[in-house]
Write a protein that holds these residues in place. Structure first.
Motif, PDB file in Angstrom:
ATOM      1  N   MET A   1       0.822  -1.203   0.000  1.00  0.00           N
ATOM      2  CA  MET A   1       0.000   0.000   0.000  1.00  0.00           C
ATOM      3  C   MET A   1       0.865   1.266   0.000  1.00  0.00           C
ATOM      4  SD  MET A   1      -3.173   0.841   2.437  1.00  0.00           S
ATOM      5  CE  MET A   1      -4.137   2.269   2.211  1.00  0.00           C
ATOM      6  N   ILE A   2       1.931   1.274   0.778  1.00  0.00           N
ATOM      7  CA  ILE A   2       2.831   2.433   0.818  1.00  0.00           C
ATOM      8  C   ILE A   2       3.463   2.651  -0.553  1.00  0.00           C
ATOM      9  CG2 ILE A   2       4.970   3.328   1.798  1.00  0.00           C
ATOM     10  CD1 ILE A   2       4.171   2.035   4.437  1.00  0.00           C
ATOM     11  N   THR A   3       3.819   1.571  -1.235  1.00  0.00           N
ATOM     12  CA  THR A   3       4.428   1.679  -2.559  1.00  0.00           C
ATOM     13  C   THR A   3       3.491   2.387  -3.526  1.00  0.00           C
ATOM     14  OG1 THR A   3       5.524  -0.414  -2.113  1.00  0.00           O
ATOM     15  CG2 THR A   3       5.586   0.389  -4.374  1.00  0.00           C
ATOM     16  N   VAL A   4       2.206   2.063  -3.461  1.00  0.00           N
ATOM     17  CA  VAL A   4       1.223   2.706  -4.329  1.00  0.00           C
ATOM     18  C   VAL A   4       1.162   4.197  -4.023  1.00  0.00           C
ATOM     19  CG1 VAL A   4      -1.227   2.827  -4.922  1.00  0.00           C
ATOM     20  CG2 VAL A   4      -0.133   0.606  -4.613  1.00  0.00           C
ATOM     21  N   GLU A   5       1.137   4.540  -2.730  1.00  0.00           N
ATOM     22  CA  GLU A   5       1.088   5.954  -2.358  1.00  0.00           C
ATOM     23  C   GLU A   5       2.333   6.692  -2.840  1.00  0.00           C
ATOM     24  OE1 GLU A   5       0.306   6.485   1.786  1.00  0.00           O
ATOM     25  OE2 GLU A   5      -1.600   5.439   1.673  1.00  0.00           O
ATOM     26  N   LYS A   6       3.518   6.073  -2.678  1.00  0.00           N
ATOM     27  CA  LYS A   6       4.755   6.718  -3.126  1.00  0.00           C
ATOM     28  C   LYS A   6       4.742   6.902  -4.640  1.00  0.00           C
ATOM     29  CE  LYS A   6       7.040   7.082   0.775  1.00  0.00           C
ATOM     30  NZ  LYS A   6       7.336   8.320   1.388  1.00  0.00           N
ATOM     31  N   GLU A   8       2.098   7.077  -6.552  1.00  0.00           N
ATOM     32  CA  GLU A   8       1.083   8.093  -6.833  1.00  0.00           C
ATOM     33  C   GLU A   8       1.633   9.486  -6.510  1.00  0.00           C
ATOM     34  OE1 GLU A   8      -3.716   8.501  -5.964  1.00  0.00           O
ATOM     35  OE2 GLU A   8      -2.533   7.039  -4.862  1.00  0.00           O
ATOM     36  N   CYS A   9       2.337   9.579  -5.385  1.00  0.00           N
ATOM     37  CA  CYS A   9       2.963  10.847  -4.983  1.00  0.00           C
ATOM     38  C   CYS A   9       3.921  11.323  -6.066  1.00  0.00           C
ATOM     39  CB  CYS A   9       3.697  10.653  -3.659  1.00  0.00           C
ATOM     40  SG  CYS A   9       4.687  12.069  -3.160  1.00  0.00           S
ATOM     41  N   THR A  10       4.742  10.407  -6.575  1.00  0.00           N
ATOM     42  CA  THR A  10       5.710  10.746  -7.622  1.00  0.00           C
ATOM     43  C   THR A  10       4.999  11.246  -8.872  1.00  0.00           C
ATOM     44  OG1 THR A  10       7.278   9.139  -6.759  1.00  0.00           O
ATOM     45  CG2 THR A  10       7.601   9.850  -9.034  1.00  0.00           C
ATOM     46  N   GLU A  11       3.912  10.597  -9.238  1.00  0.00           N
ATOM     47  CA  GLU A  11       3.157  11.011 -10.425  1.00  0.00           C
ATOM     48  C   GLU A  11       2.584  12.417 -10.244  1.00  0.00           C
ATOM     49  OE1 GLU A  11       3.035   9.690 -13.505  1.00  0.00           O
ATOM     50  OE2 GLU A  11       4.560   8.398 -12.617  1.00  0.00           O
ATOM     51  N   TYR A  12       2.003  12.677  -9.079  1.00  0.00           N
ATOM     52  CA  TYR A  12       1.466  14.018  -8.823  1.00  0.00           C
ATOM     53  C   TYR A  12       2.586  15.056  -8.814  1.00  0.00           C
ATOM     54  CZ  TYR A  12      -3.172  12.199  -7.691  1.00  0.00           C
ATOM     55  OH  TYR A  12      -4.414  11.613  -7.751  1.00  0.00           O
ATOM     56  N   MET A  34      -1.247  17.652  -3.707  1.00  0.00           N
ATOM     57  CA  MET A  34      -1.648  16.249  -3.671  1.00  0.00           C
ATOM     58  C   MET A  34      -0.435  15.372  -3.339  1.00  0.00           C
ATOM     59  SD  MET A  34      -4.295  16.322  -6.891  1.00  0.00           S
ATOM     60  CE  MET A  34      -5.012  14.686  -6.752  1.00  0.00           C
ATOM     61  N   ALA A  35       0.695  15.677  -3.937  1.00  0.00           N
ATOM     62  CA  ALA A  35       1.920  14.932  -3.644  1.00  0.00           C
ATOM     63  C   ALA A  35       2.310  15.099  -2.179  1.00  0.00           C
ATOM     64  CB  ALA A  35       3.053  15.395  -4.557  1.00  0.00           C
ATOM     65  N   ALA A  36       2.215  16.329  -1.680  1.00  0.00           N
ATOM     66  CA  ALA A  36       2.567  16.602  -0.284  1.00  0.00           C
ATOM     67  C   ALA A  36       1.637  15.861   0.670  1.00  0.00           C
ATOM     68  CB  ALA A  36       2.526  18.106  -0.020  1.00  0.00           C
ATOM     69  N   ASN A  37       0.367  15.810   0.342  1.00  0.00           N
ATOM     70  CA  ASN A  37      -0.591  15.109   1.201  1.00  0.00           C
ATOM     71  C   ASN A  37      -0.331  13.603   1.230  1.00  0.00           C
ATOM     72  OD1 ASN A  37      -1.922  17.447   1.958  1.00  0.00           O
ATOM     73  ND2 ASN A  37      -3.373  17.334   0.271  1.00  0.00           N
ATOM     74  N   LEU A  38       0.111  13.046   0.116  1.00  0.00           N
ATOM     75  CA  LEU A  38       0.400  11.615   0.053  1.00  0.00           C
ATOM     76  C   LEU A  38       1.721  11.253   0.729  1.00  0.00           C
ATOM     77  CD1 LEU A  38      -0.778  10.753  -3.556  1.00  0.00           C
ATOM     78  CD2 LEU A  38      -1.772   9.937  -1.403  1.00  0.00           C
ATOM     79  N   SER A  39       2.612  12.224   0.814  1.00  0.00           N
ATOM     80  CA  SER A  39       3.916  11.974   1.429  1.00  0.00           C
ATOM     81  C   SER A  39       4.276  13.148   2.346  1.00  0.00           C
ATOM     82  CB  SER A  39       4.966  11.780   0.339  1.00  0.00           C
ATOM     83  OG  SER A  39       6.167  11.350   0.900  1.00  0.00           O
TER      84      SER A  39
END
Length: 173
Positions: A1-6, A8-12, A34-39
């Motif tokens: 799950m963390i990998t998906v968030e990271k 996704e964060c990179t994409e944003y 959005m990136a900041a919120n994910l990471s």
């Protein structure tokens, strides 16, 4: 799950940077937030948000974003540098001086150190603090002795400080 968030964060983050490059600042802020919120433990999205605000001339917002980046990563020389530039643009020279001082504590690249010292010299010159300006320009020249811009700036400080003859003598040695 963390990998998906990271991921996704990179994409944003990438979308935010691309939007900034296209001068689509509203989209850039949206994606970078959005990136900041994910990471939330990453300083880089906040640094990028601050740069977008600087691009728009929203310096107070930029400063707040840079402060958030520094809060997350207190040794980010680049964040201190850009917060210093923002304070300089606001003519808050005391705050700029403090930020540039912190940047110098953590900056390892010579070119960046030279640039920061040069900016500090400019601030000291504007404030009539000529001896301090001379000192930082000399430090910068110690790192980059053939930098003609620094030599010119140092010469102008000597001139303003009414000791131009000393500089002329040094130049002919």
């Amino acid at each position: 799950m963390i990998t998906v968030e990271k991921s996704e964060c990179t994409e944003y983050f990438k979308k935010g940077i691309e939007a900034r490059e296209e001068k689509n600042f509203k989209a850039a802020i949206k994606y970078l937030n959005m990136a900041a919120n994910l990471s939330p433990d990453a300083a880089l999205p906040y640094l990028a948000i601050g740069l977008v605000y600087r691009d728009q001339g929203k310096l107070e917002n930029a400063i707040n974003a840079f402060k958030k980046a520094i809060e997350i990563d207190p040794k980010r020389a680049d964040a201190y540098k850009v917060i210093g530039l923002s304070y300089k643009d606001l003519r808050q020279y005391s705050n700029a001086e403090k930020a540039f001082g912190k940047a110098l504590e953590f900056e390892v690249f010579v070119d960046n150190r030279v640039e920061i010292l040069s900016i500090l010299g400019e601030i000291f010159t504007k404030e009539g603090r000529y001896n301090e300006a001379i000192d930082v320009f000399k430090k910068a020249l110690g790192l980059d002795p053939h930098n003609n811009t620094l030599l010119y700036k140092l010469g102008m400080v000597y001139y303003k400080n009414e000791n131009f003859d000393e500089e002329i003598g040094r130049a002919h040695v």
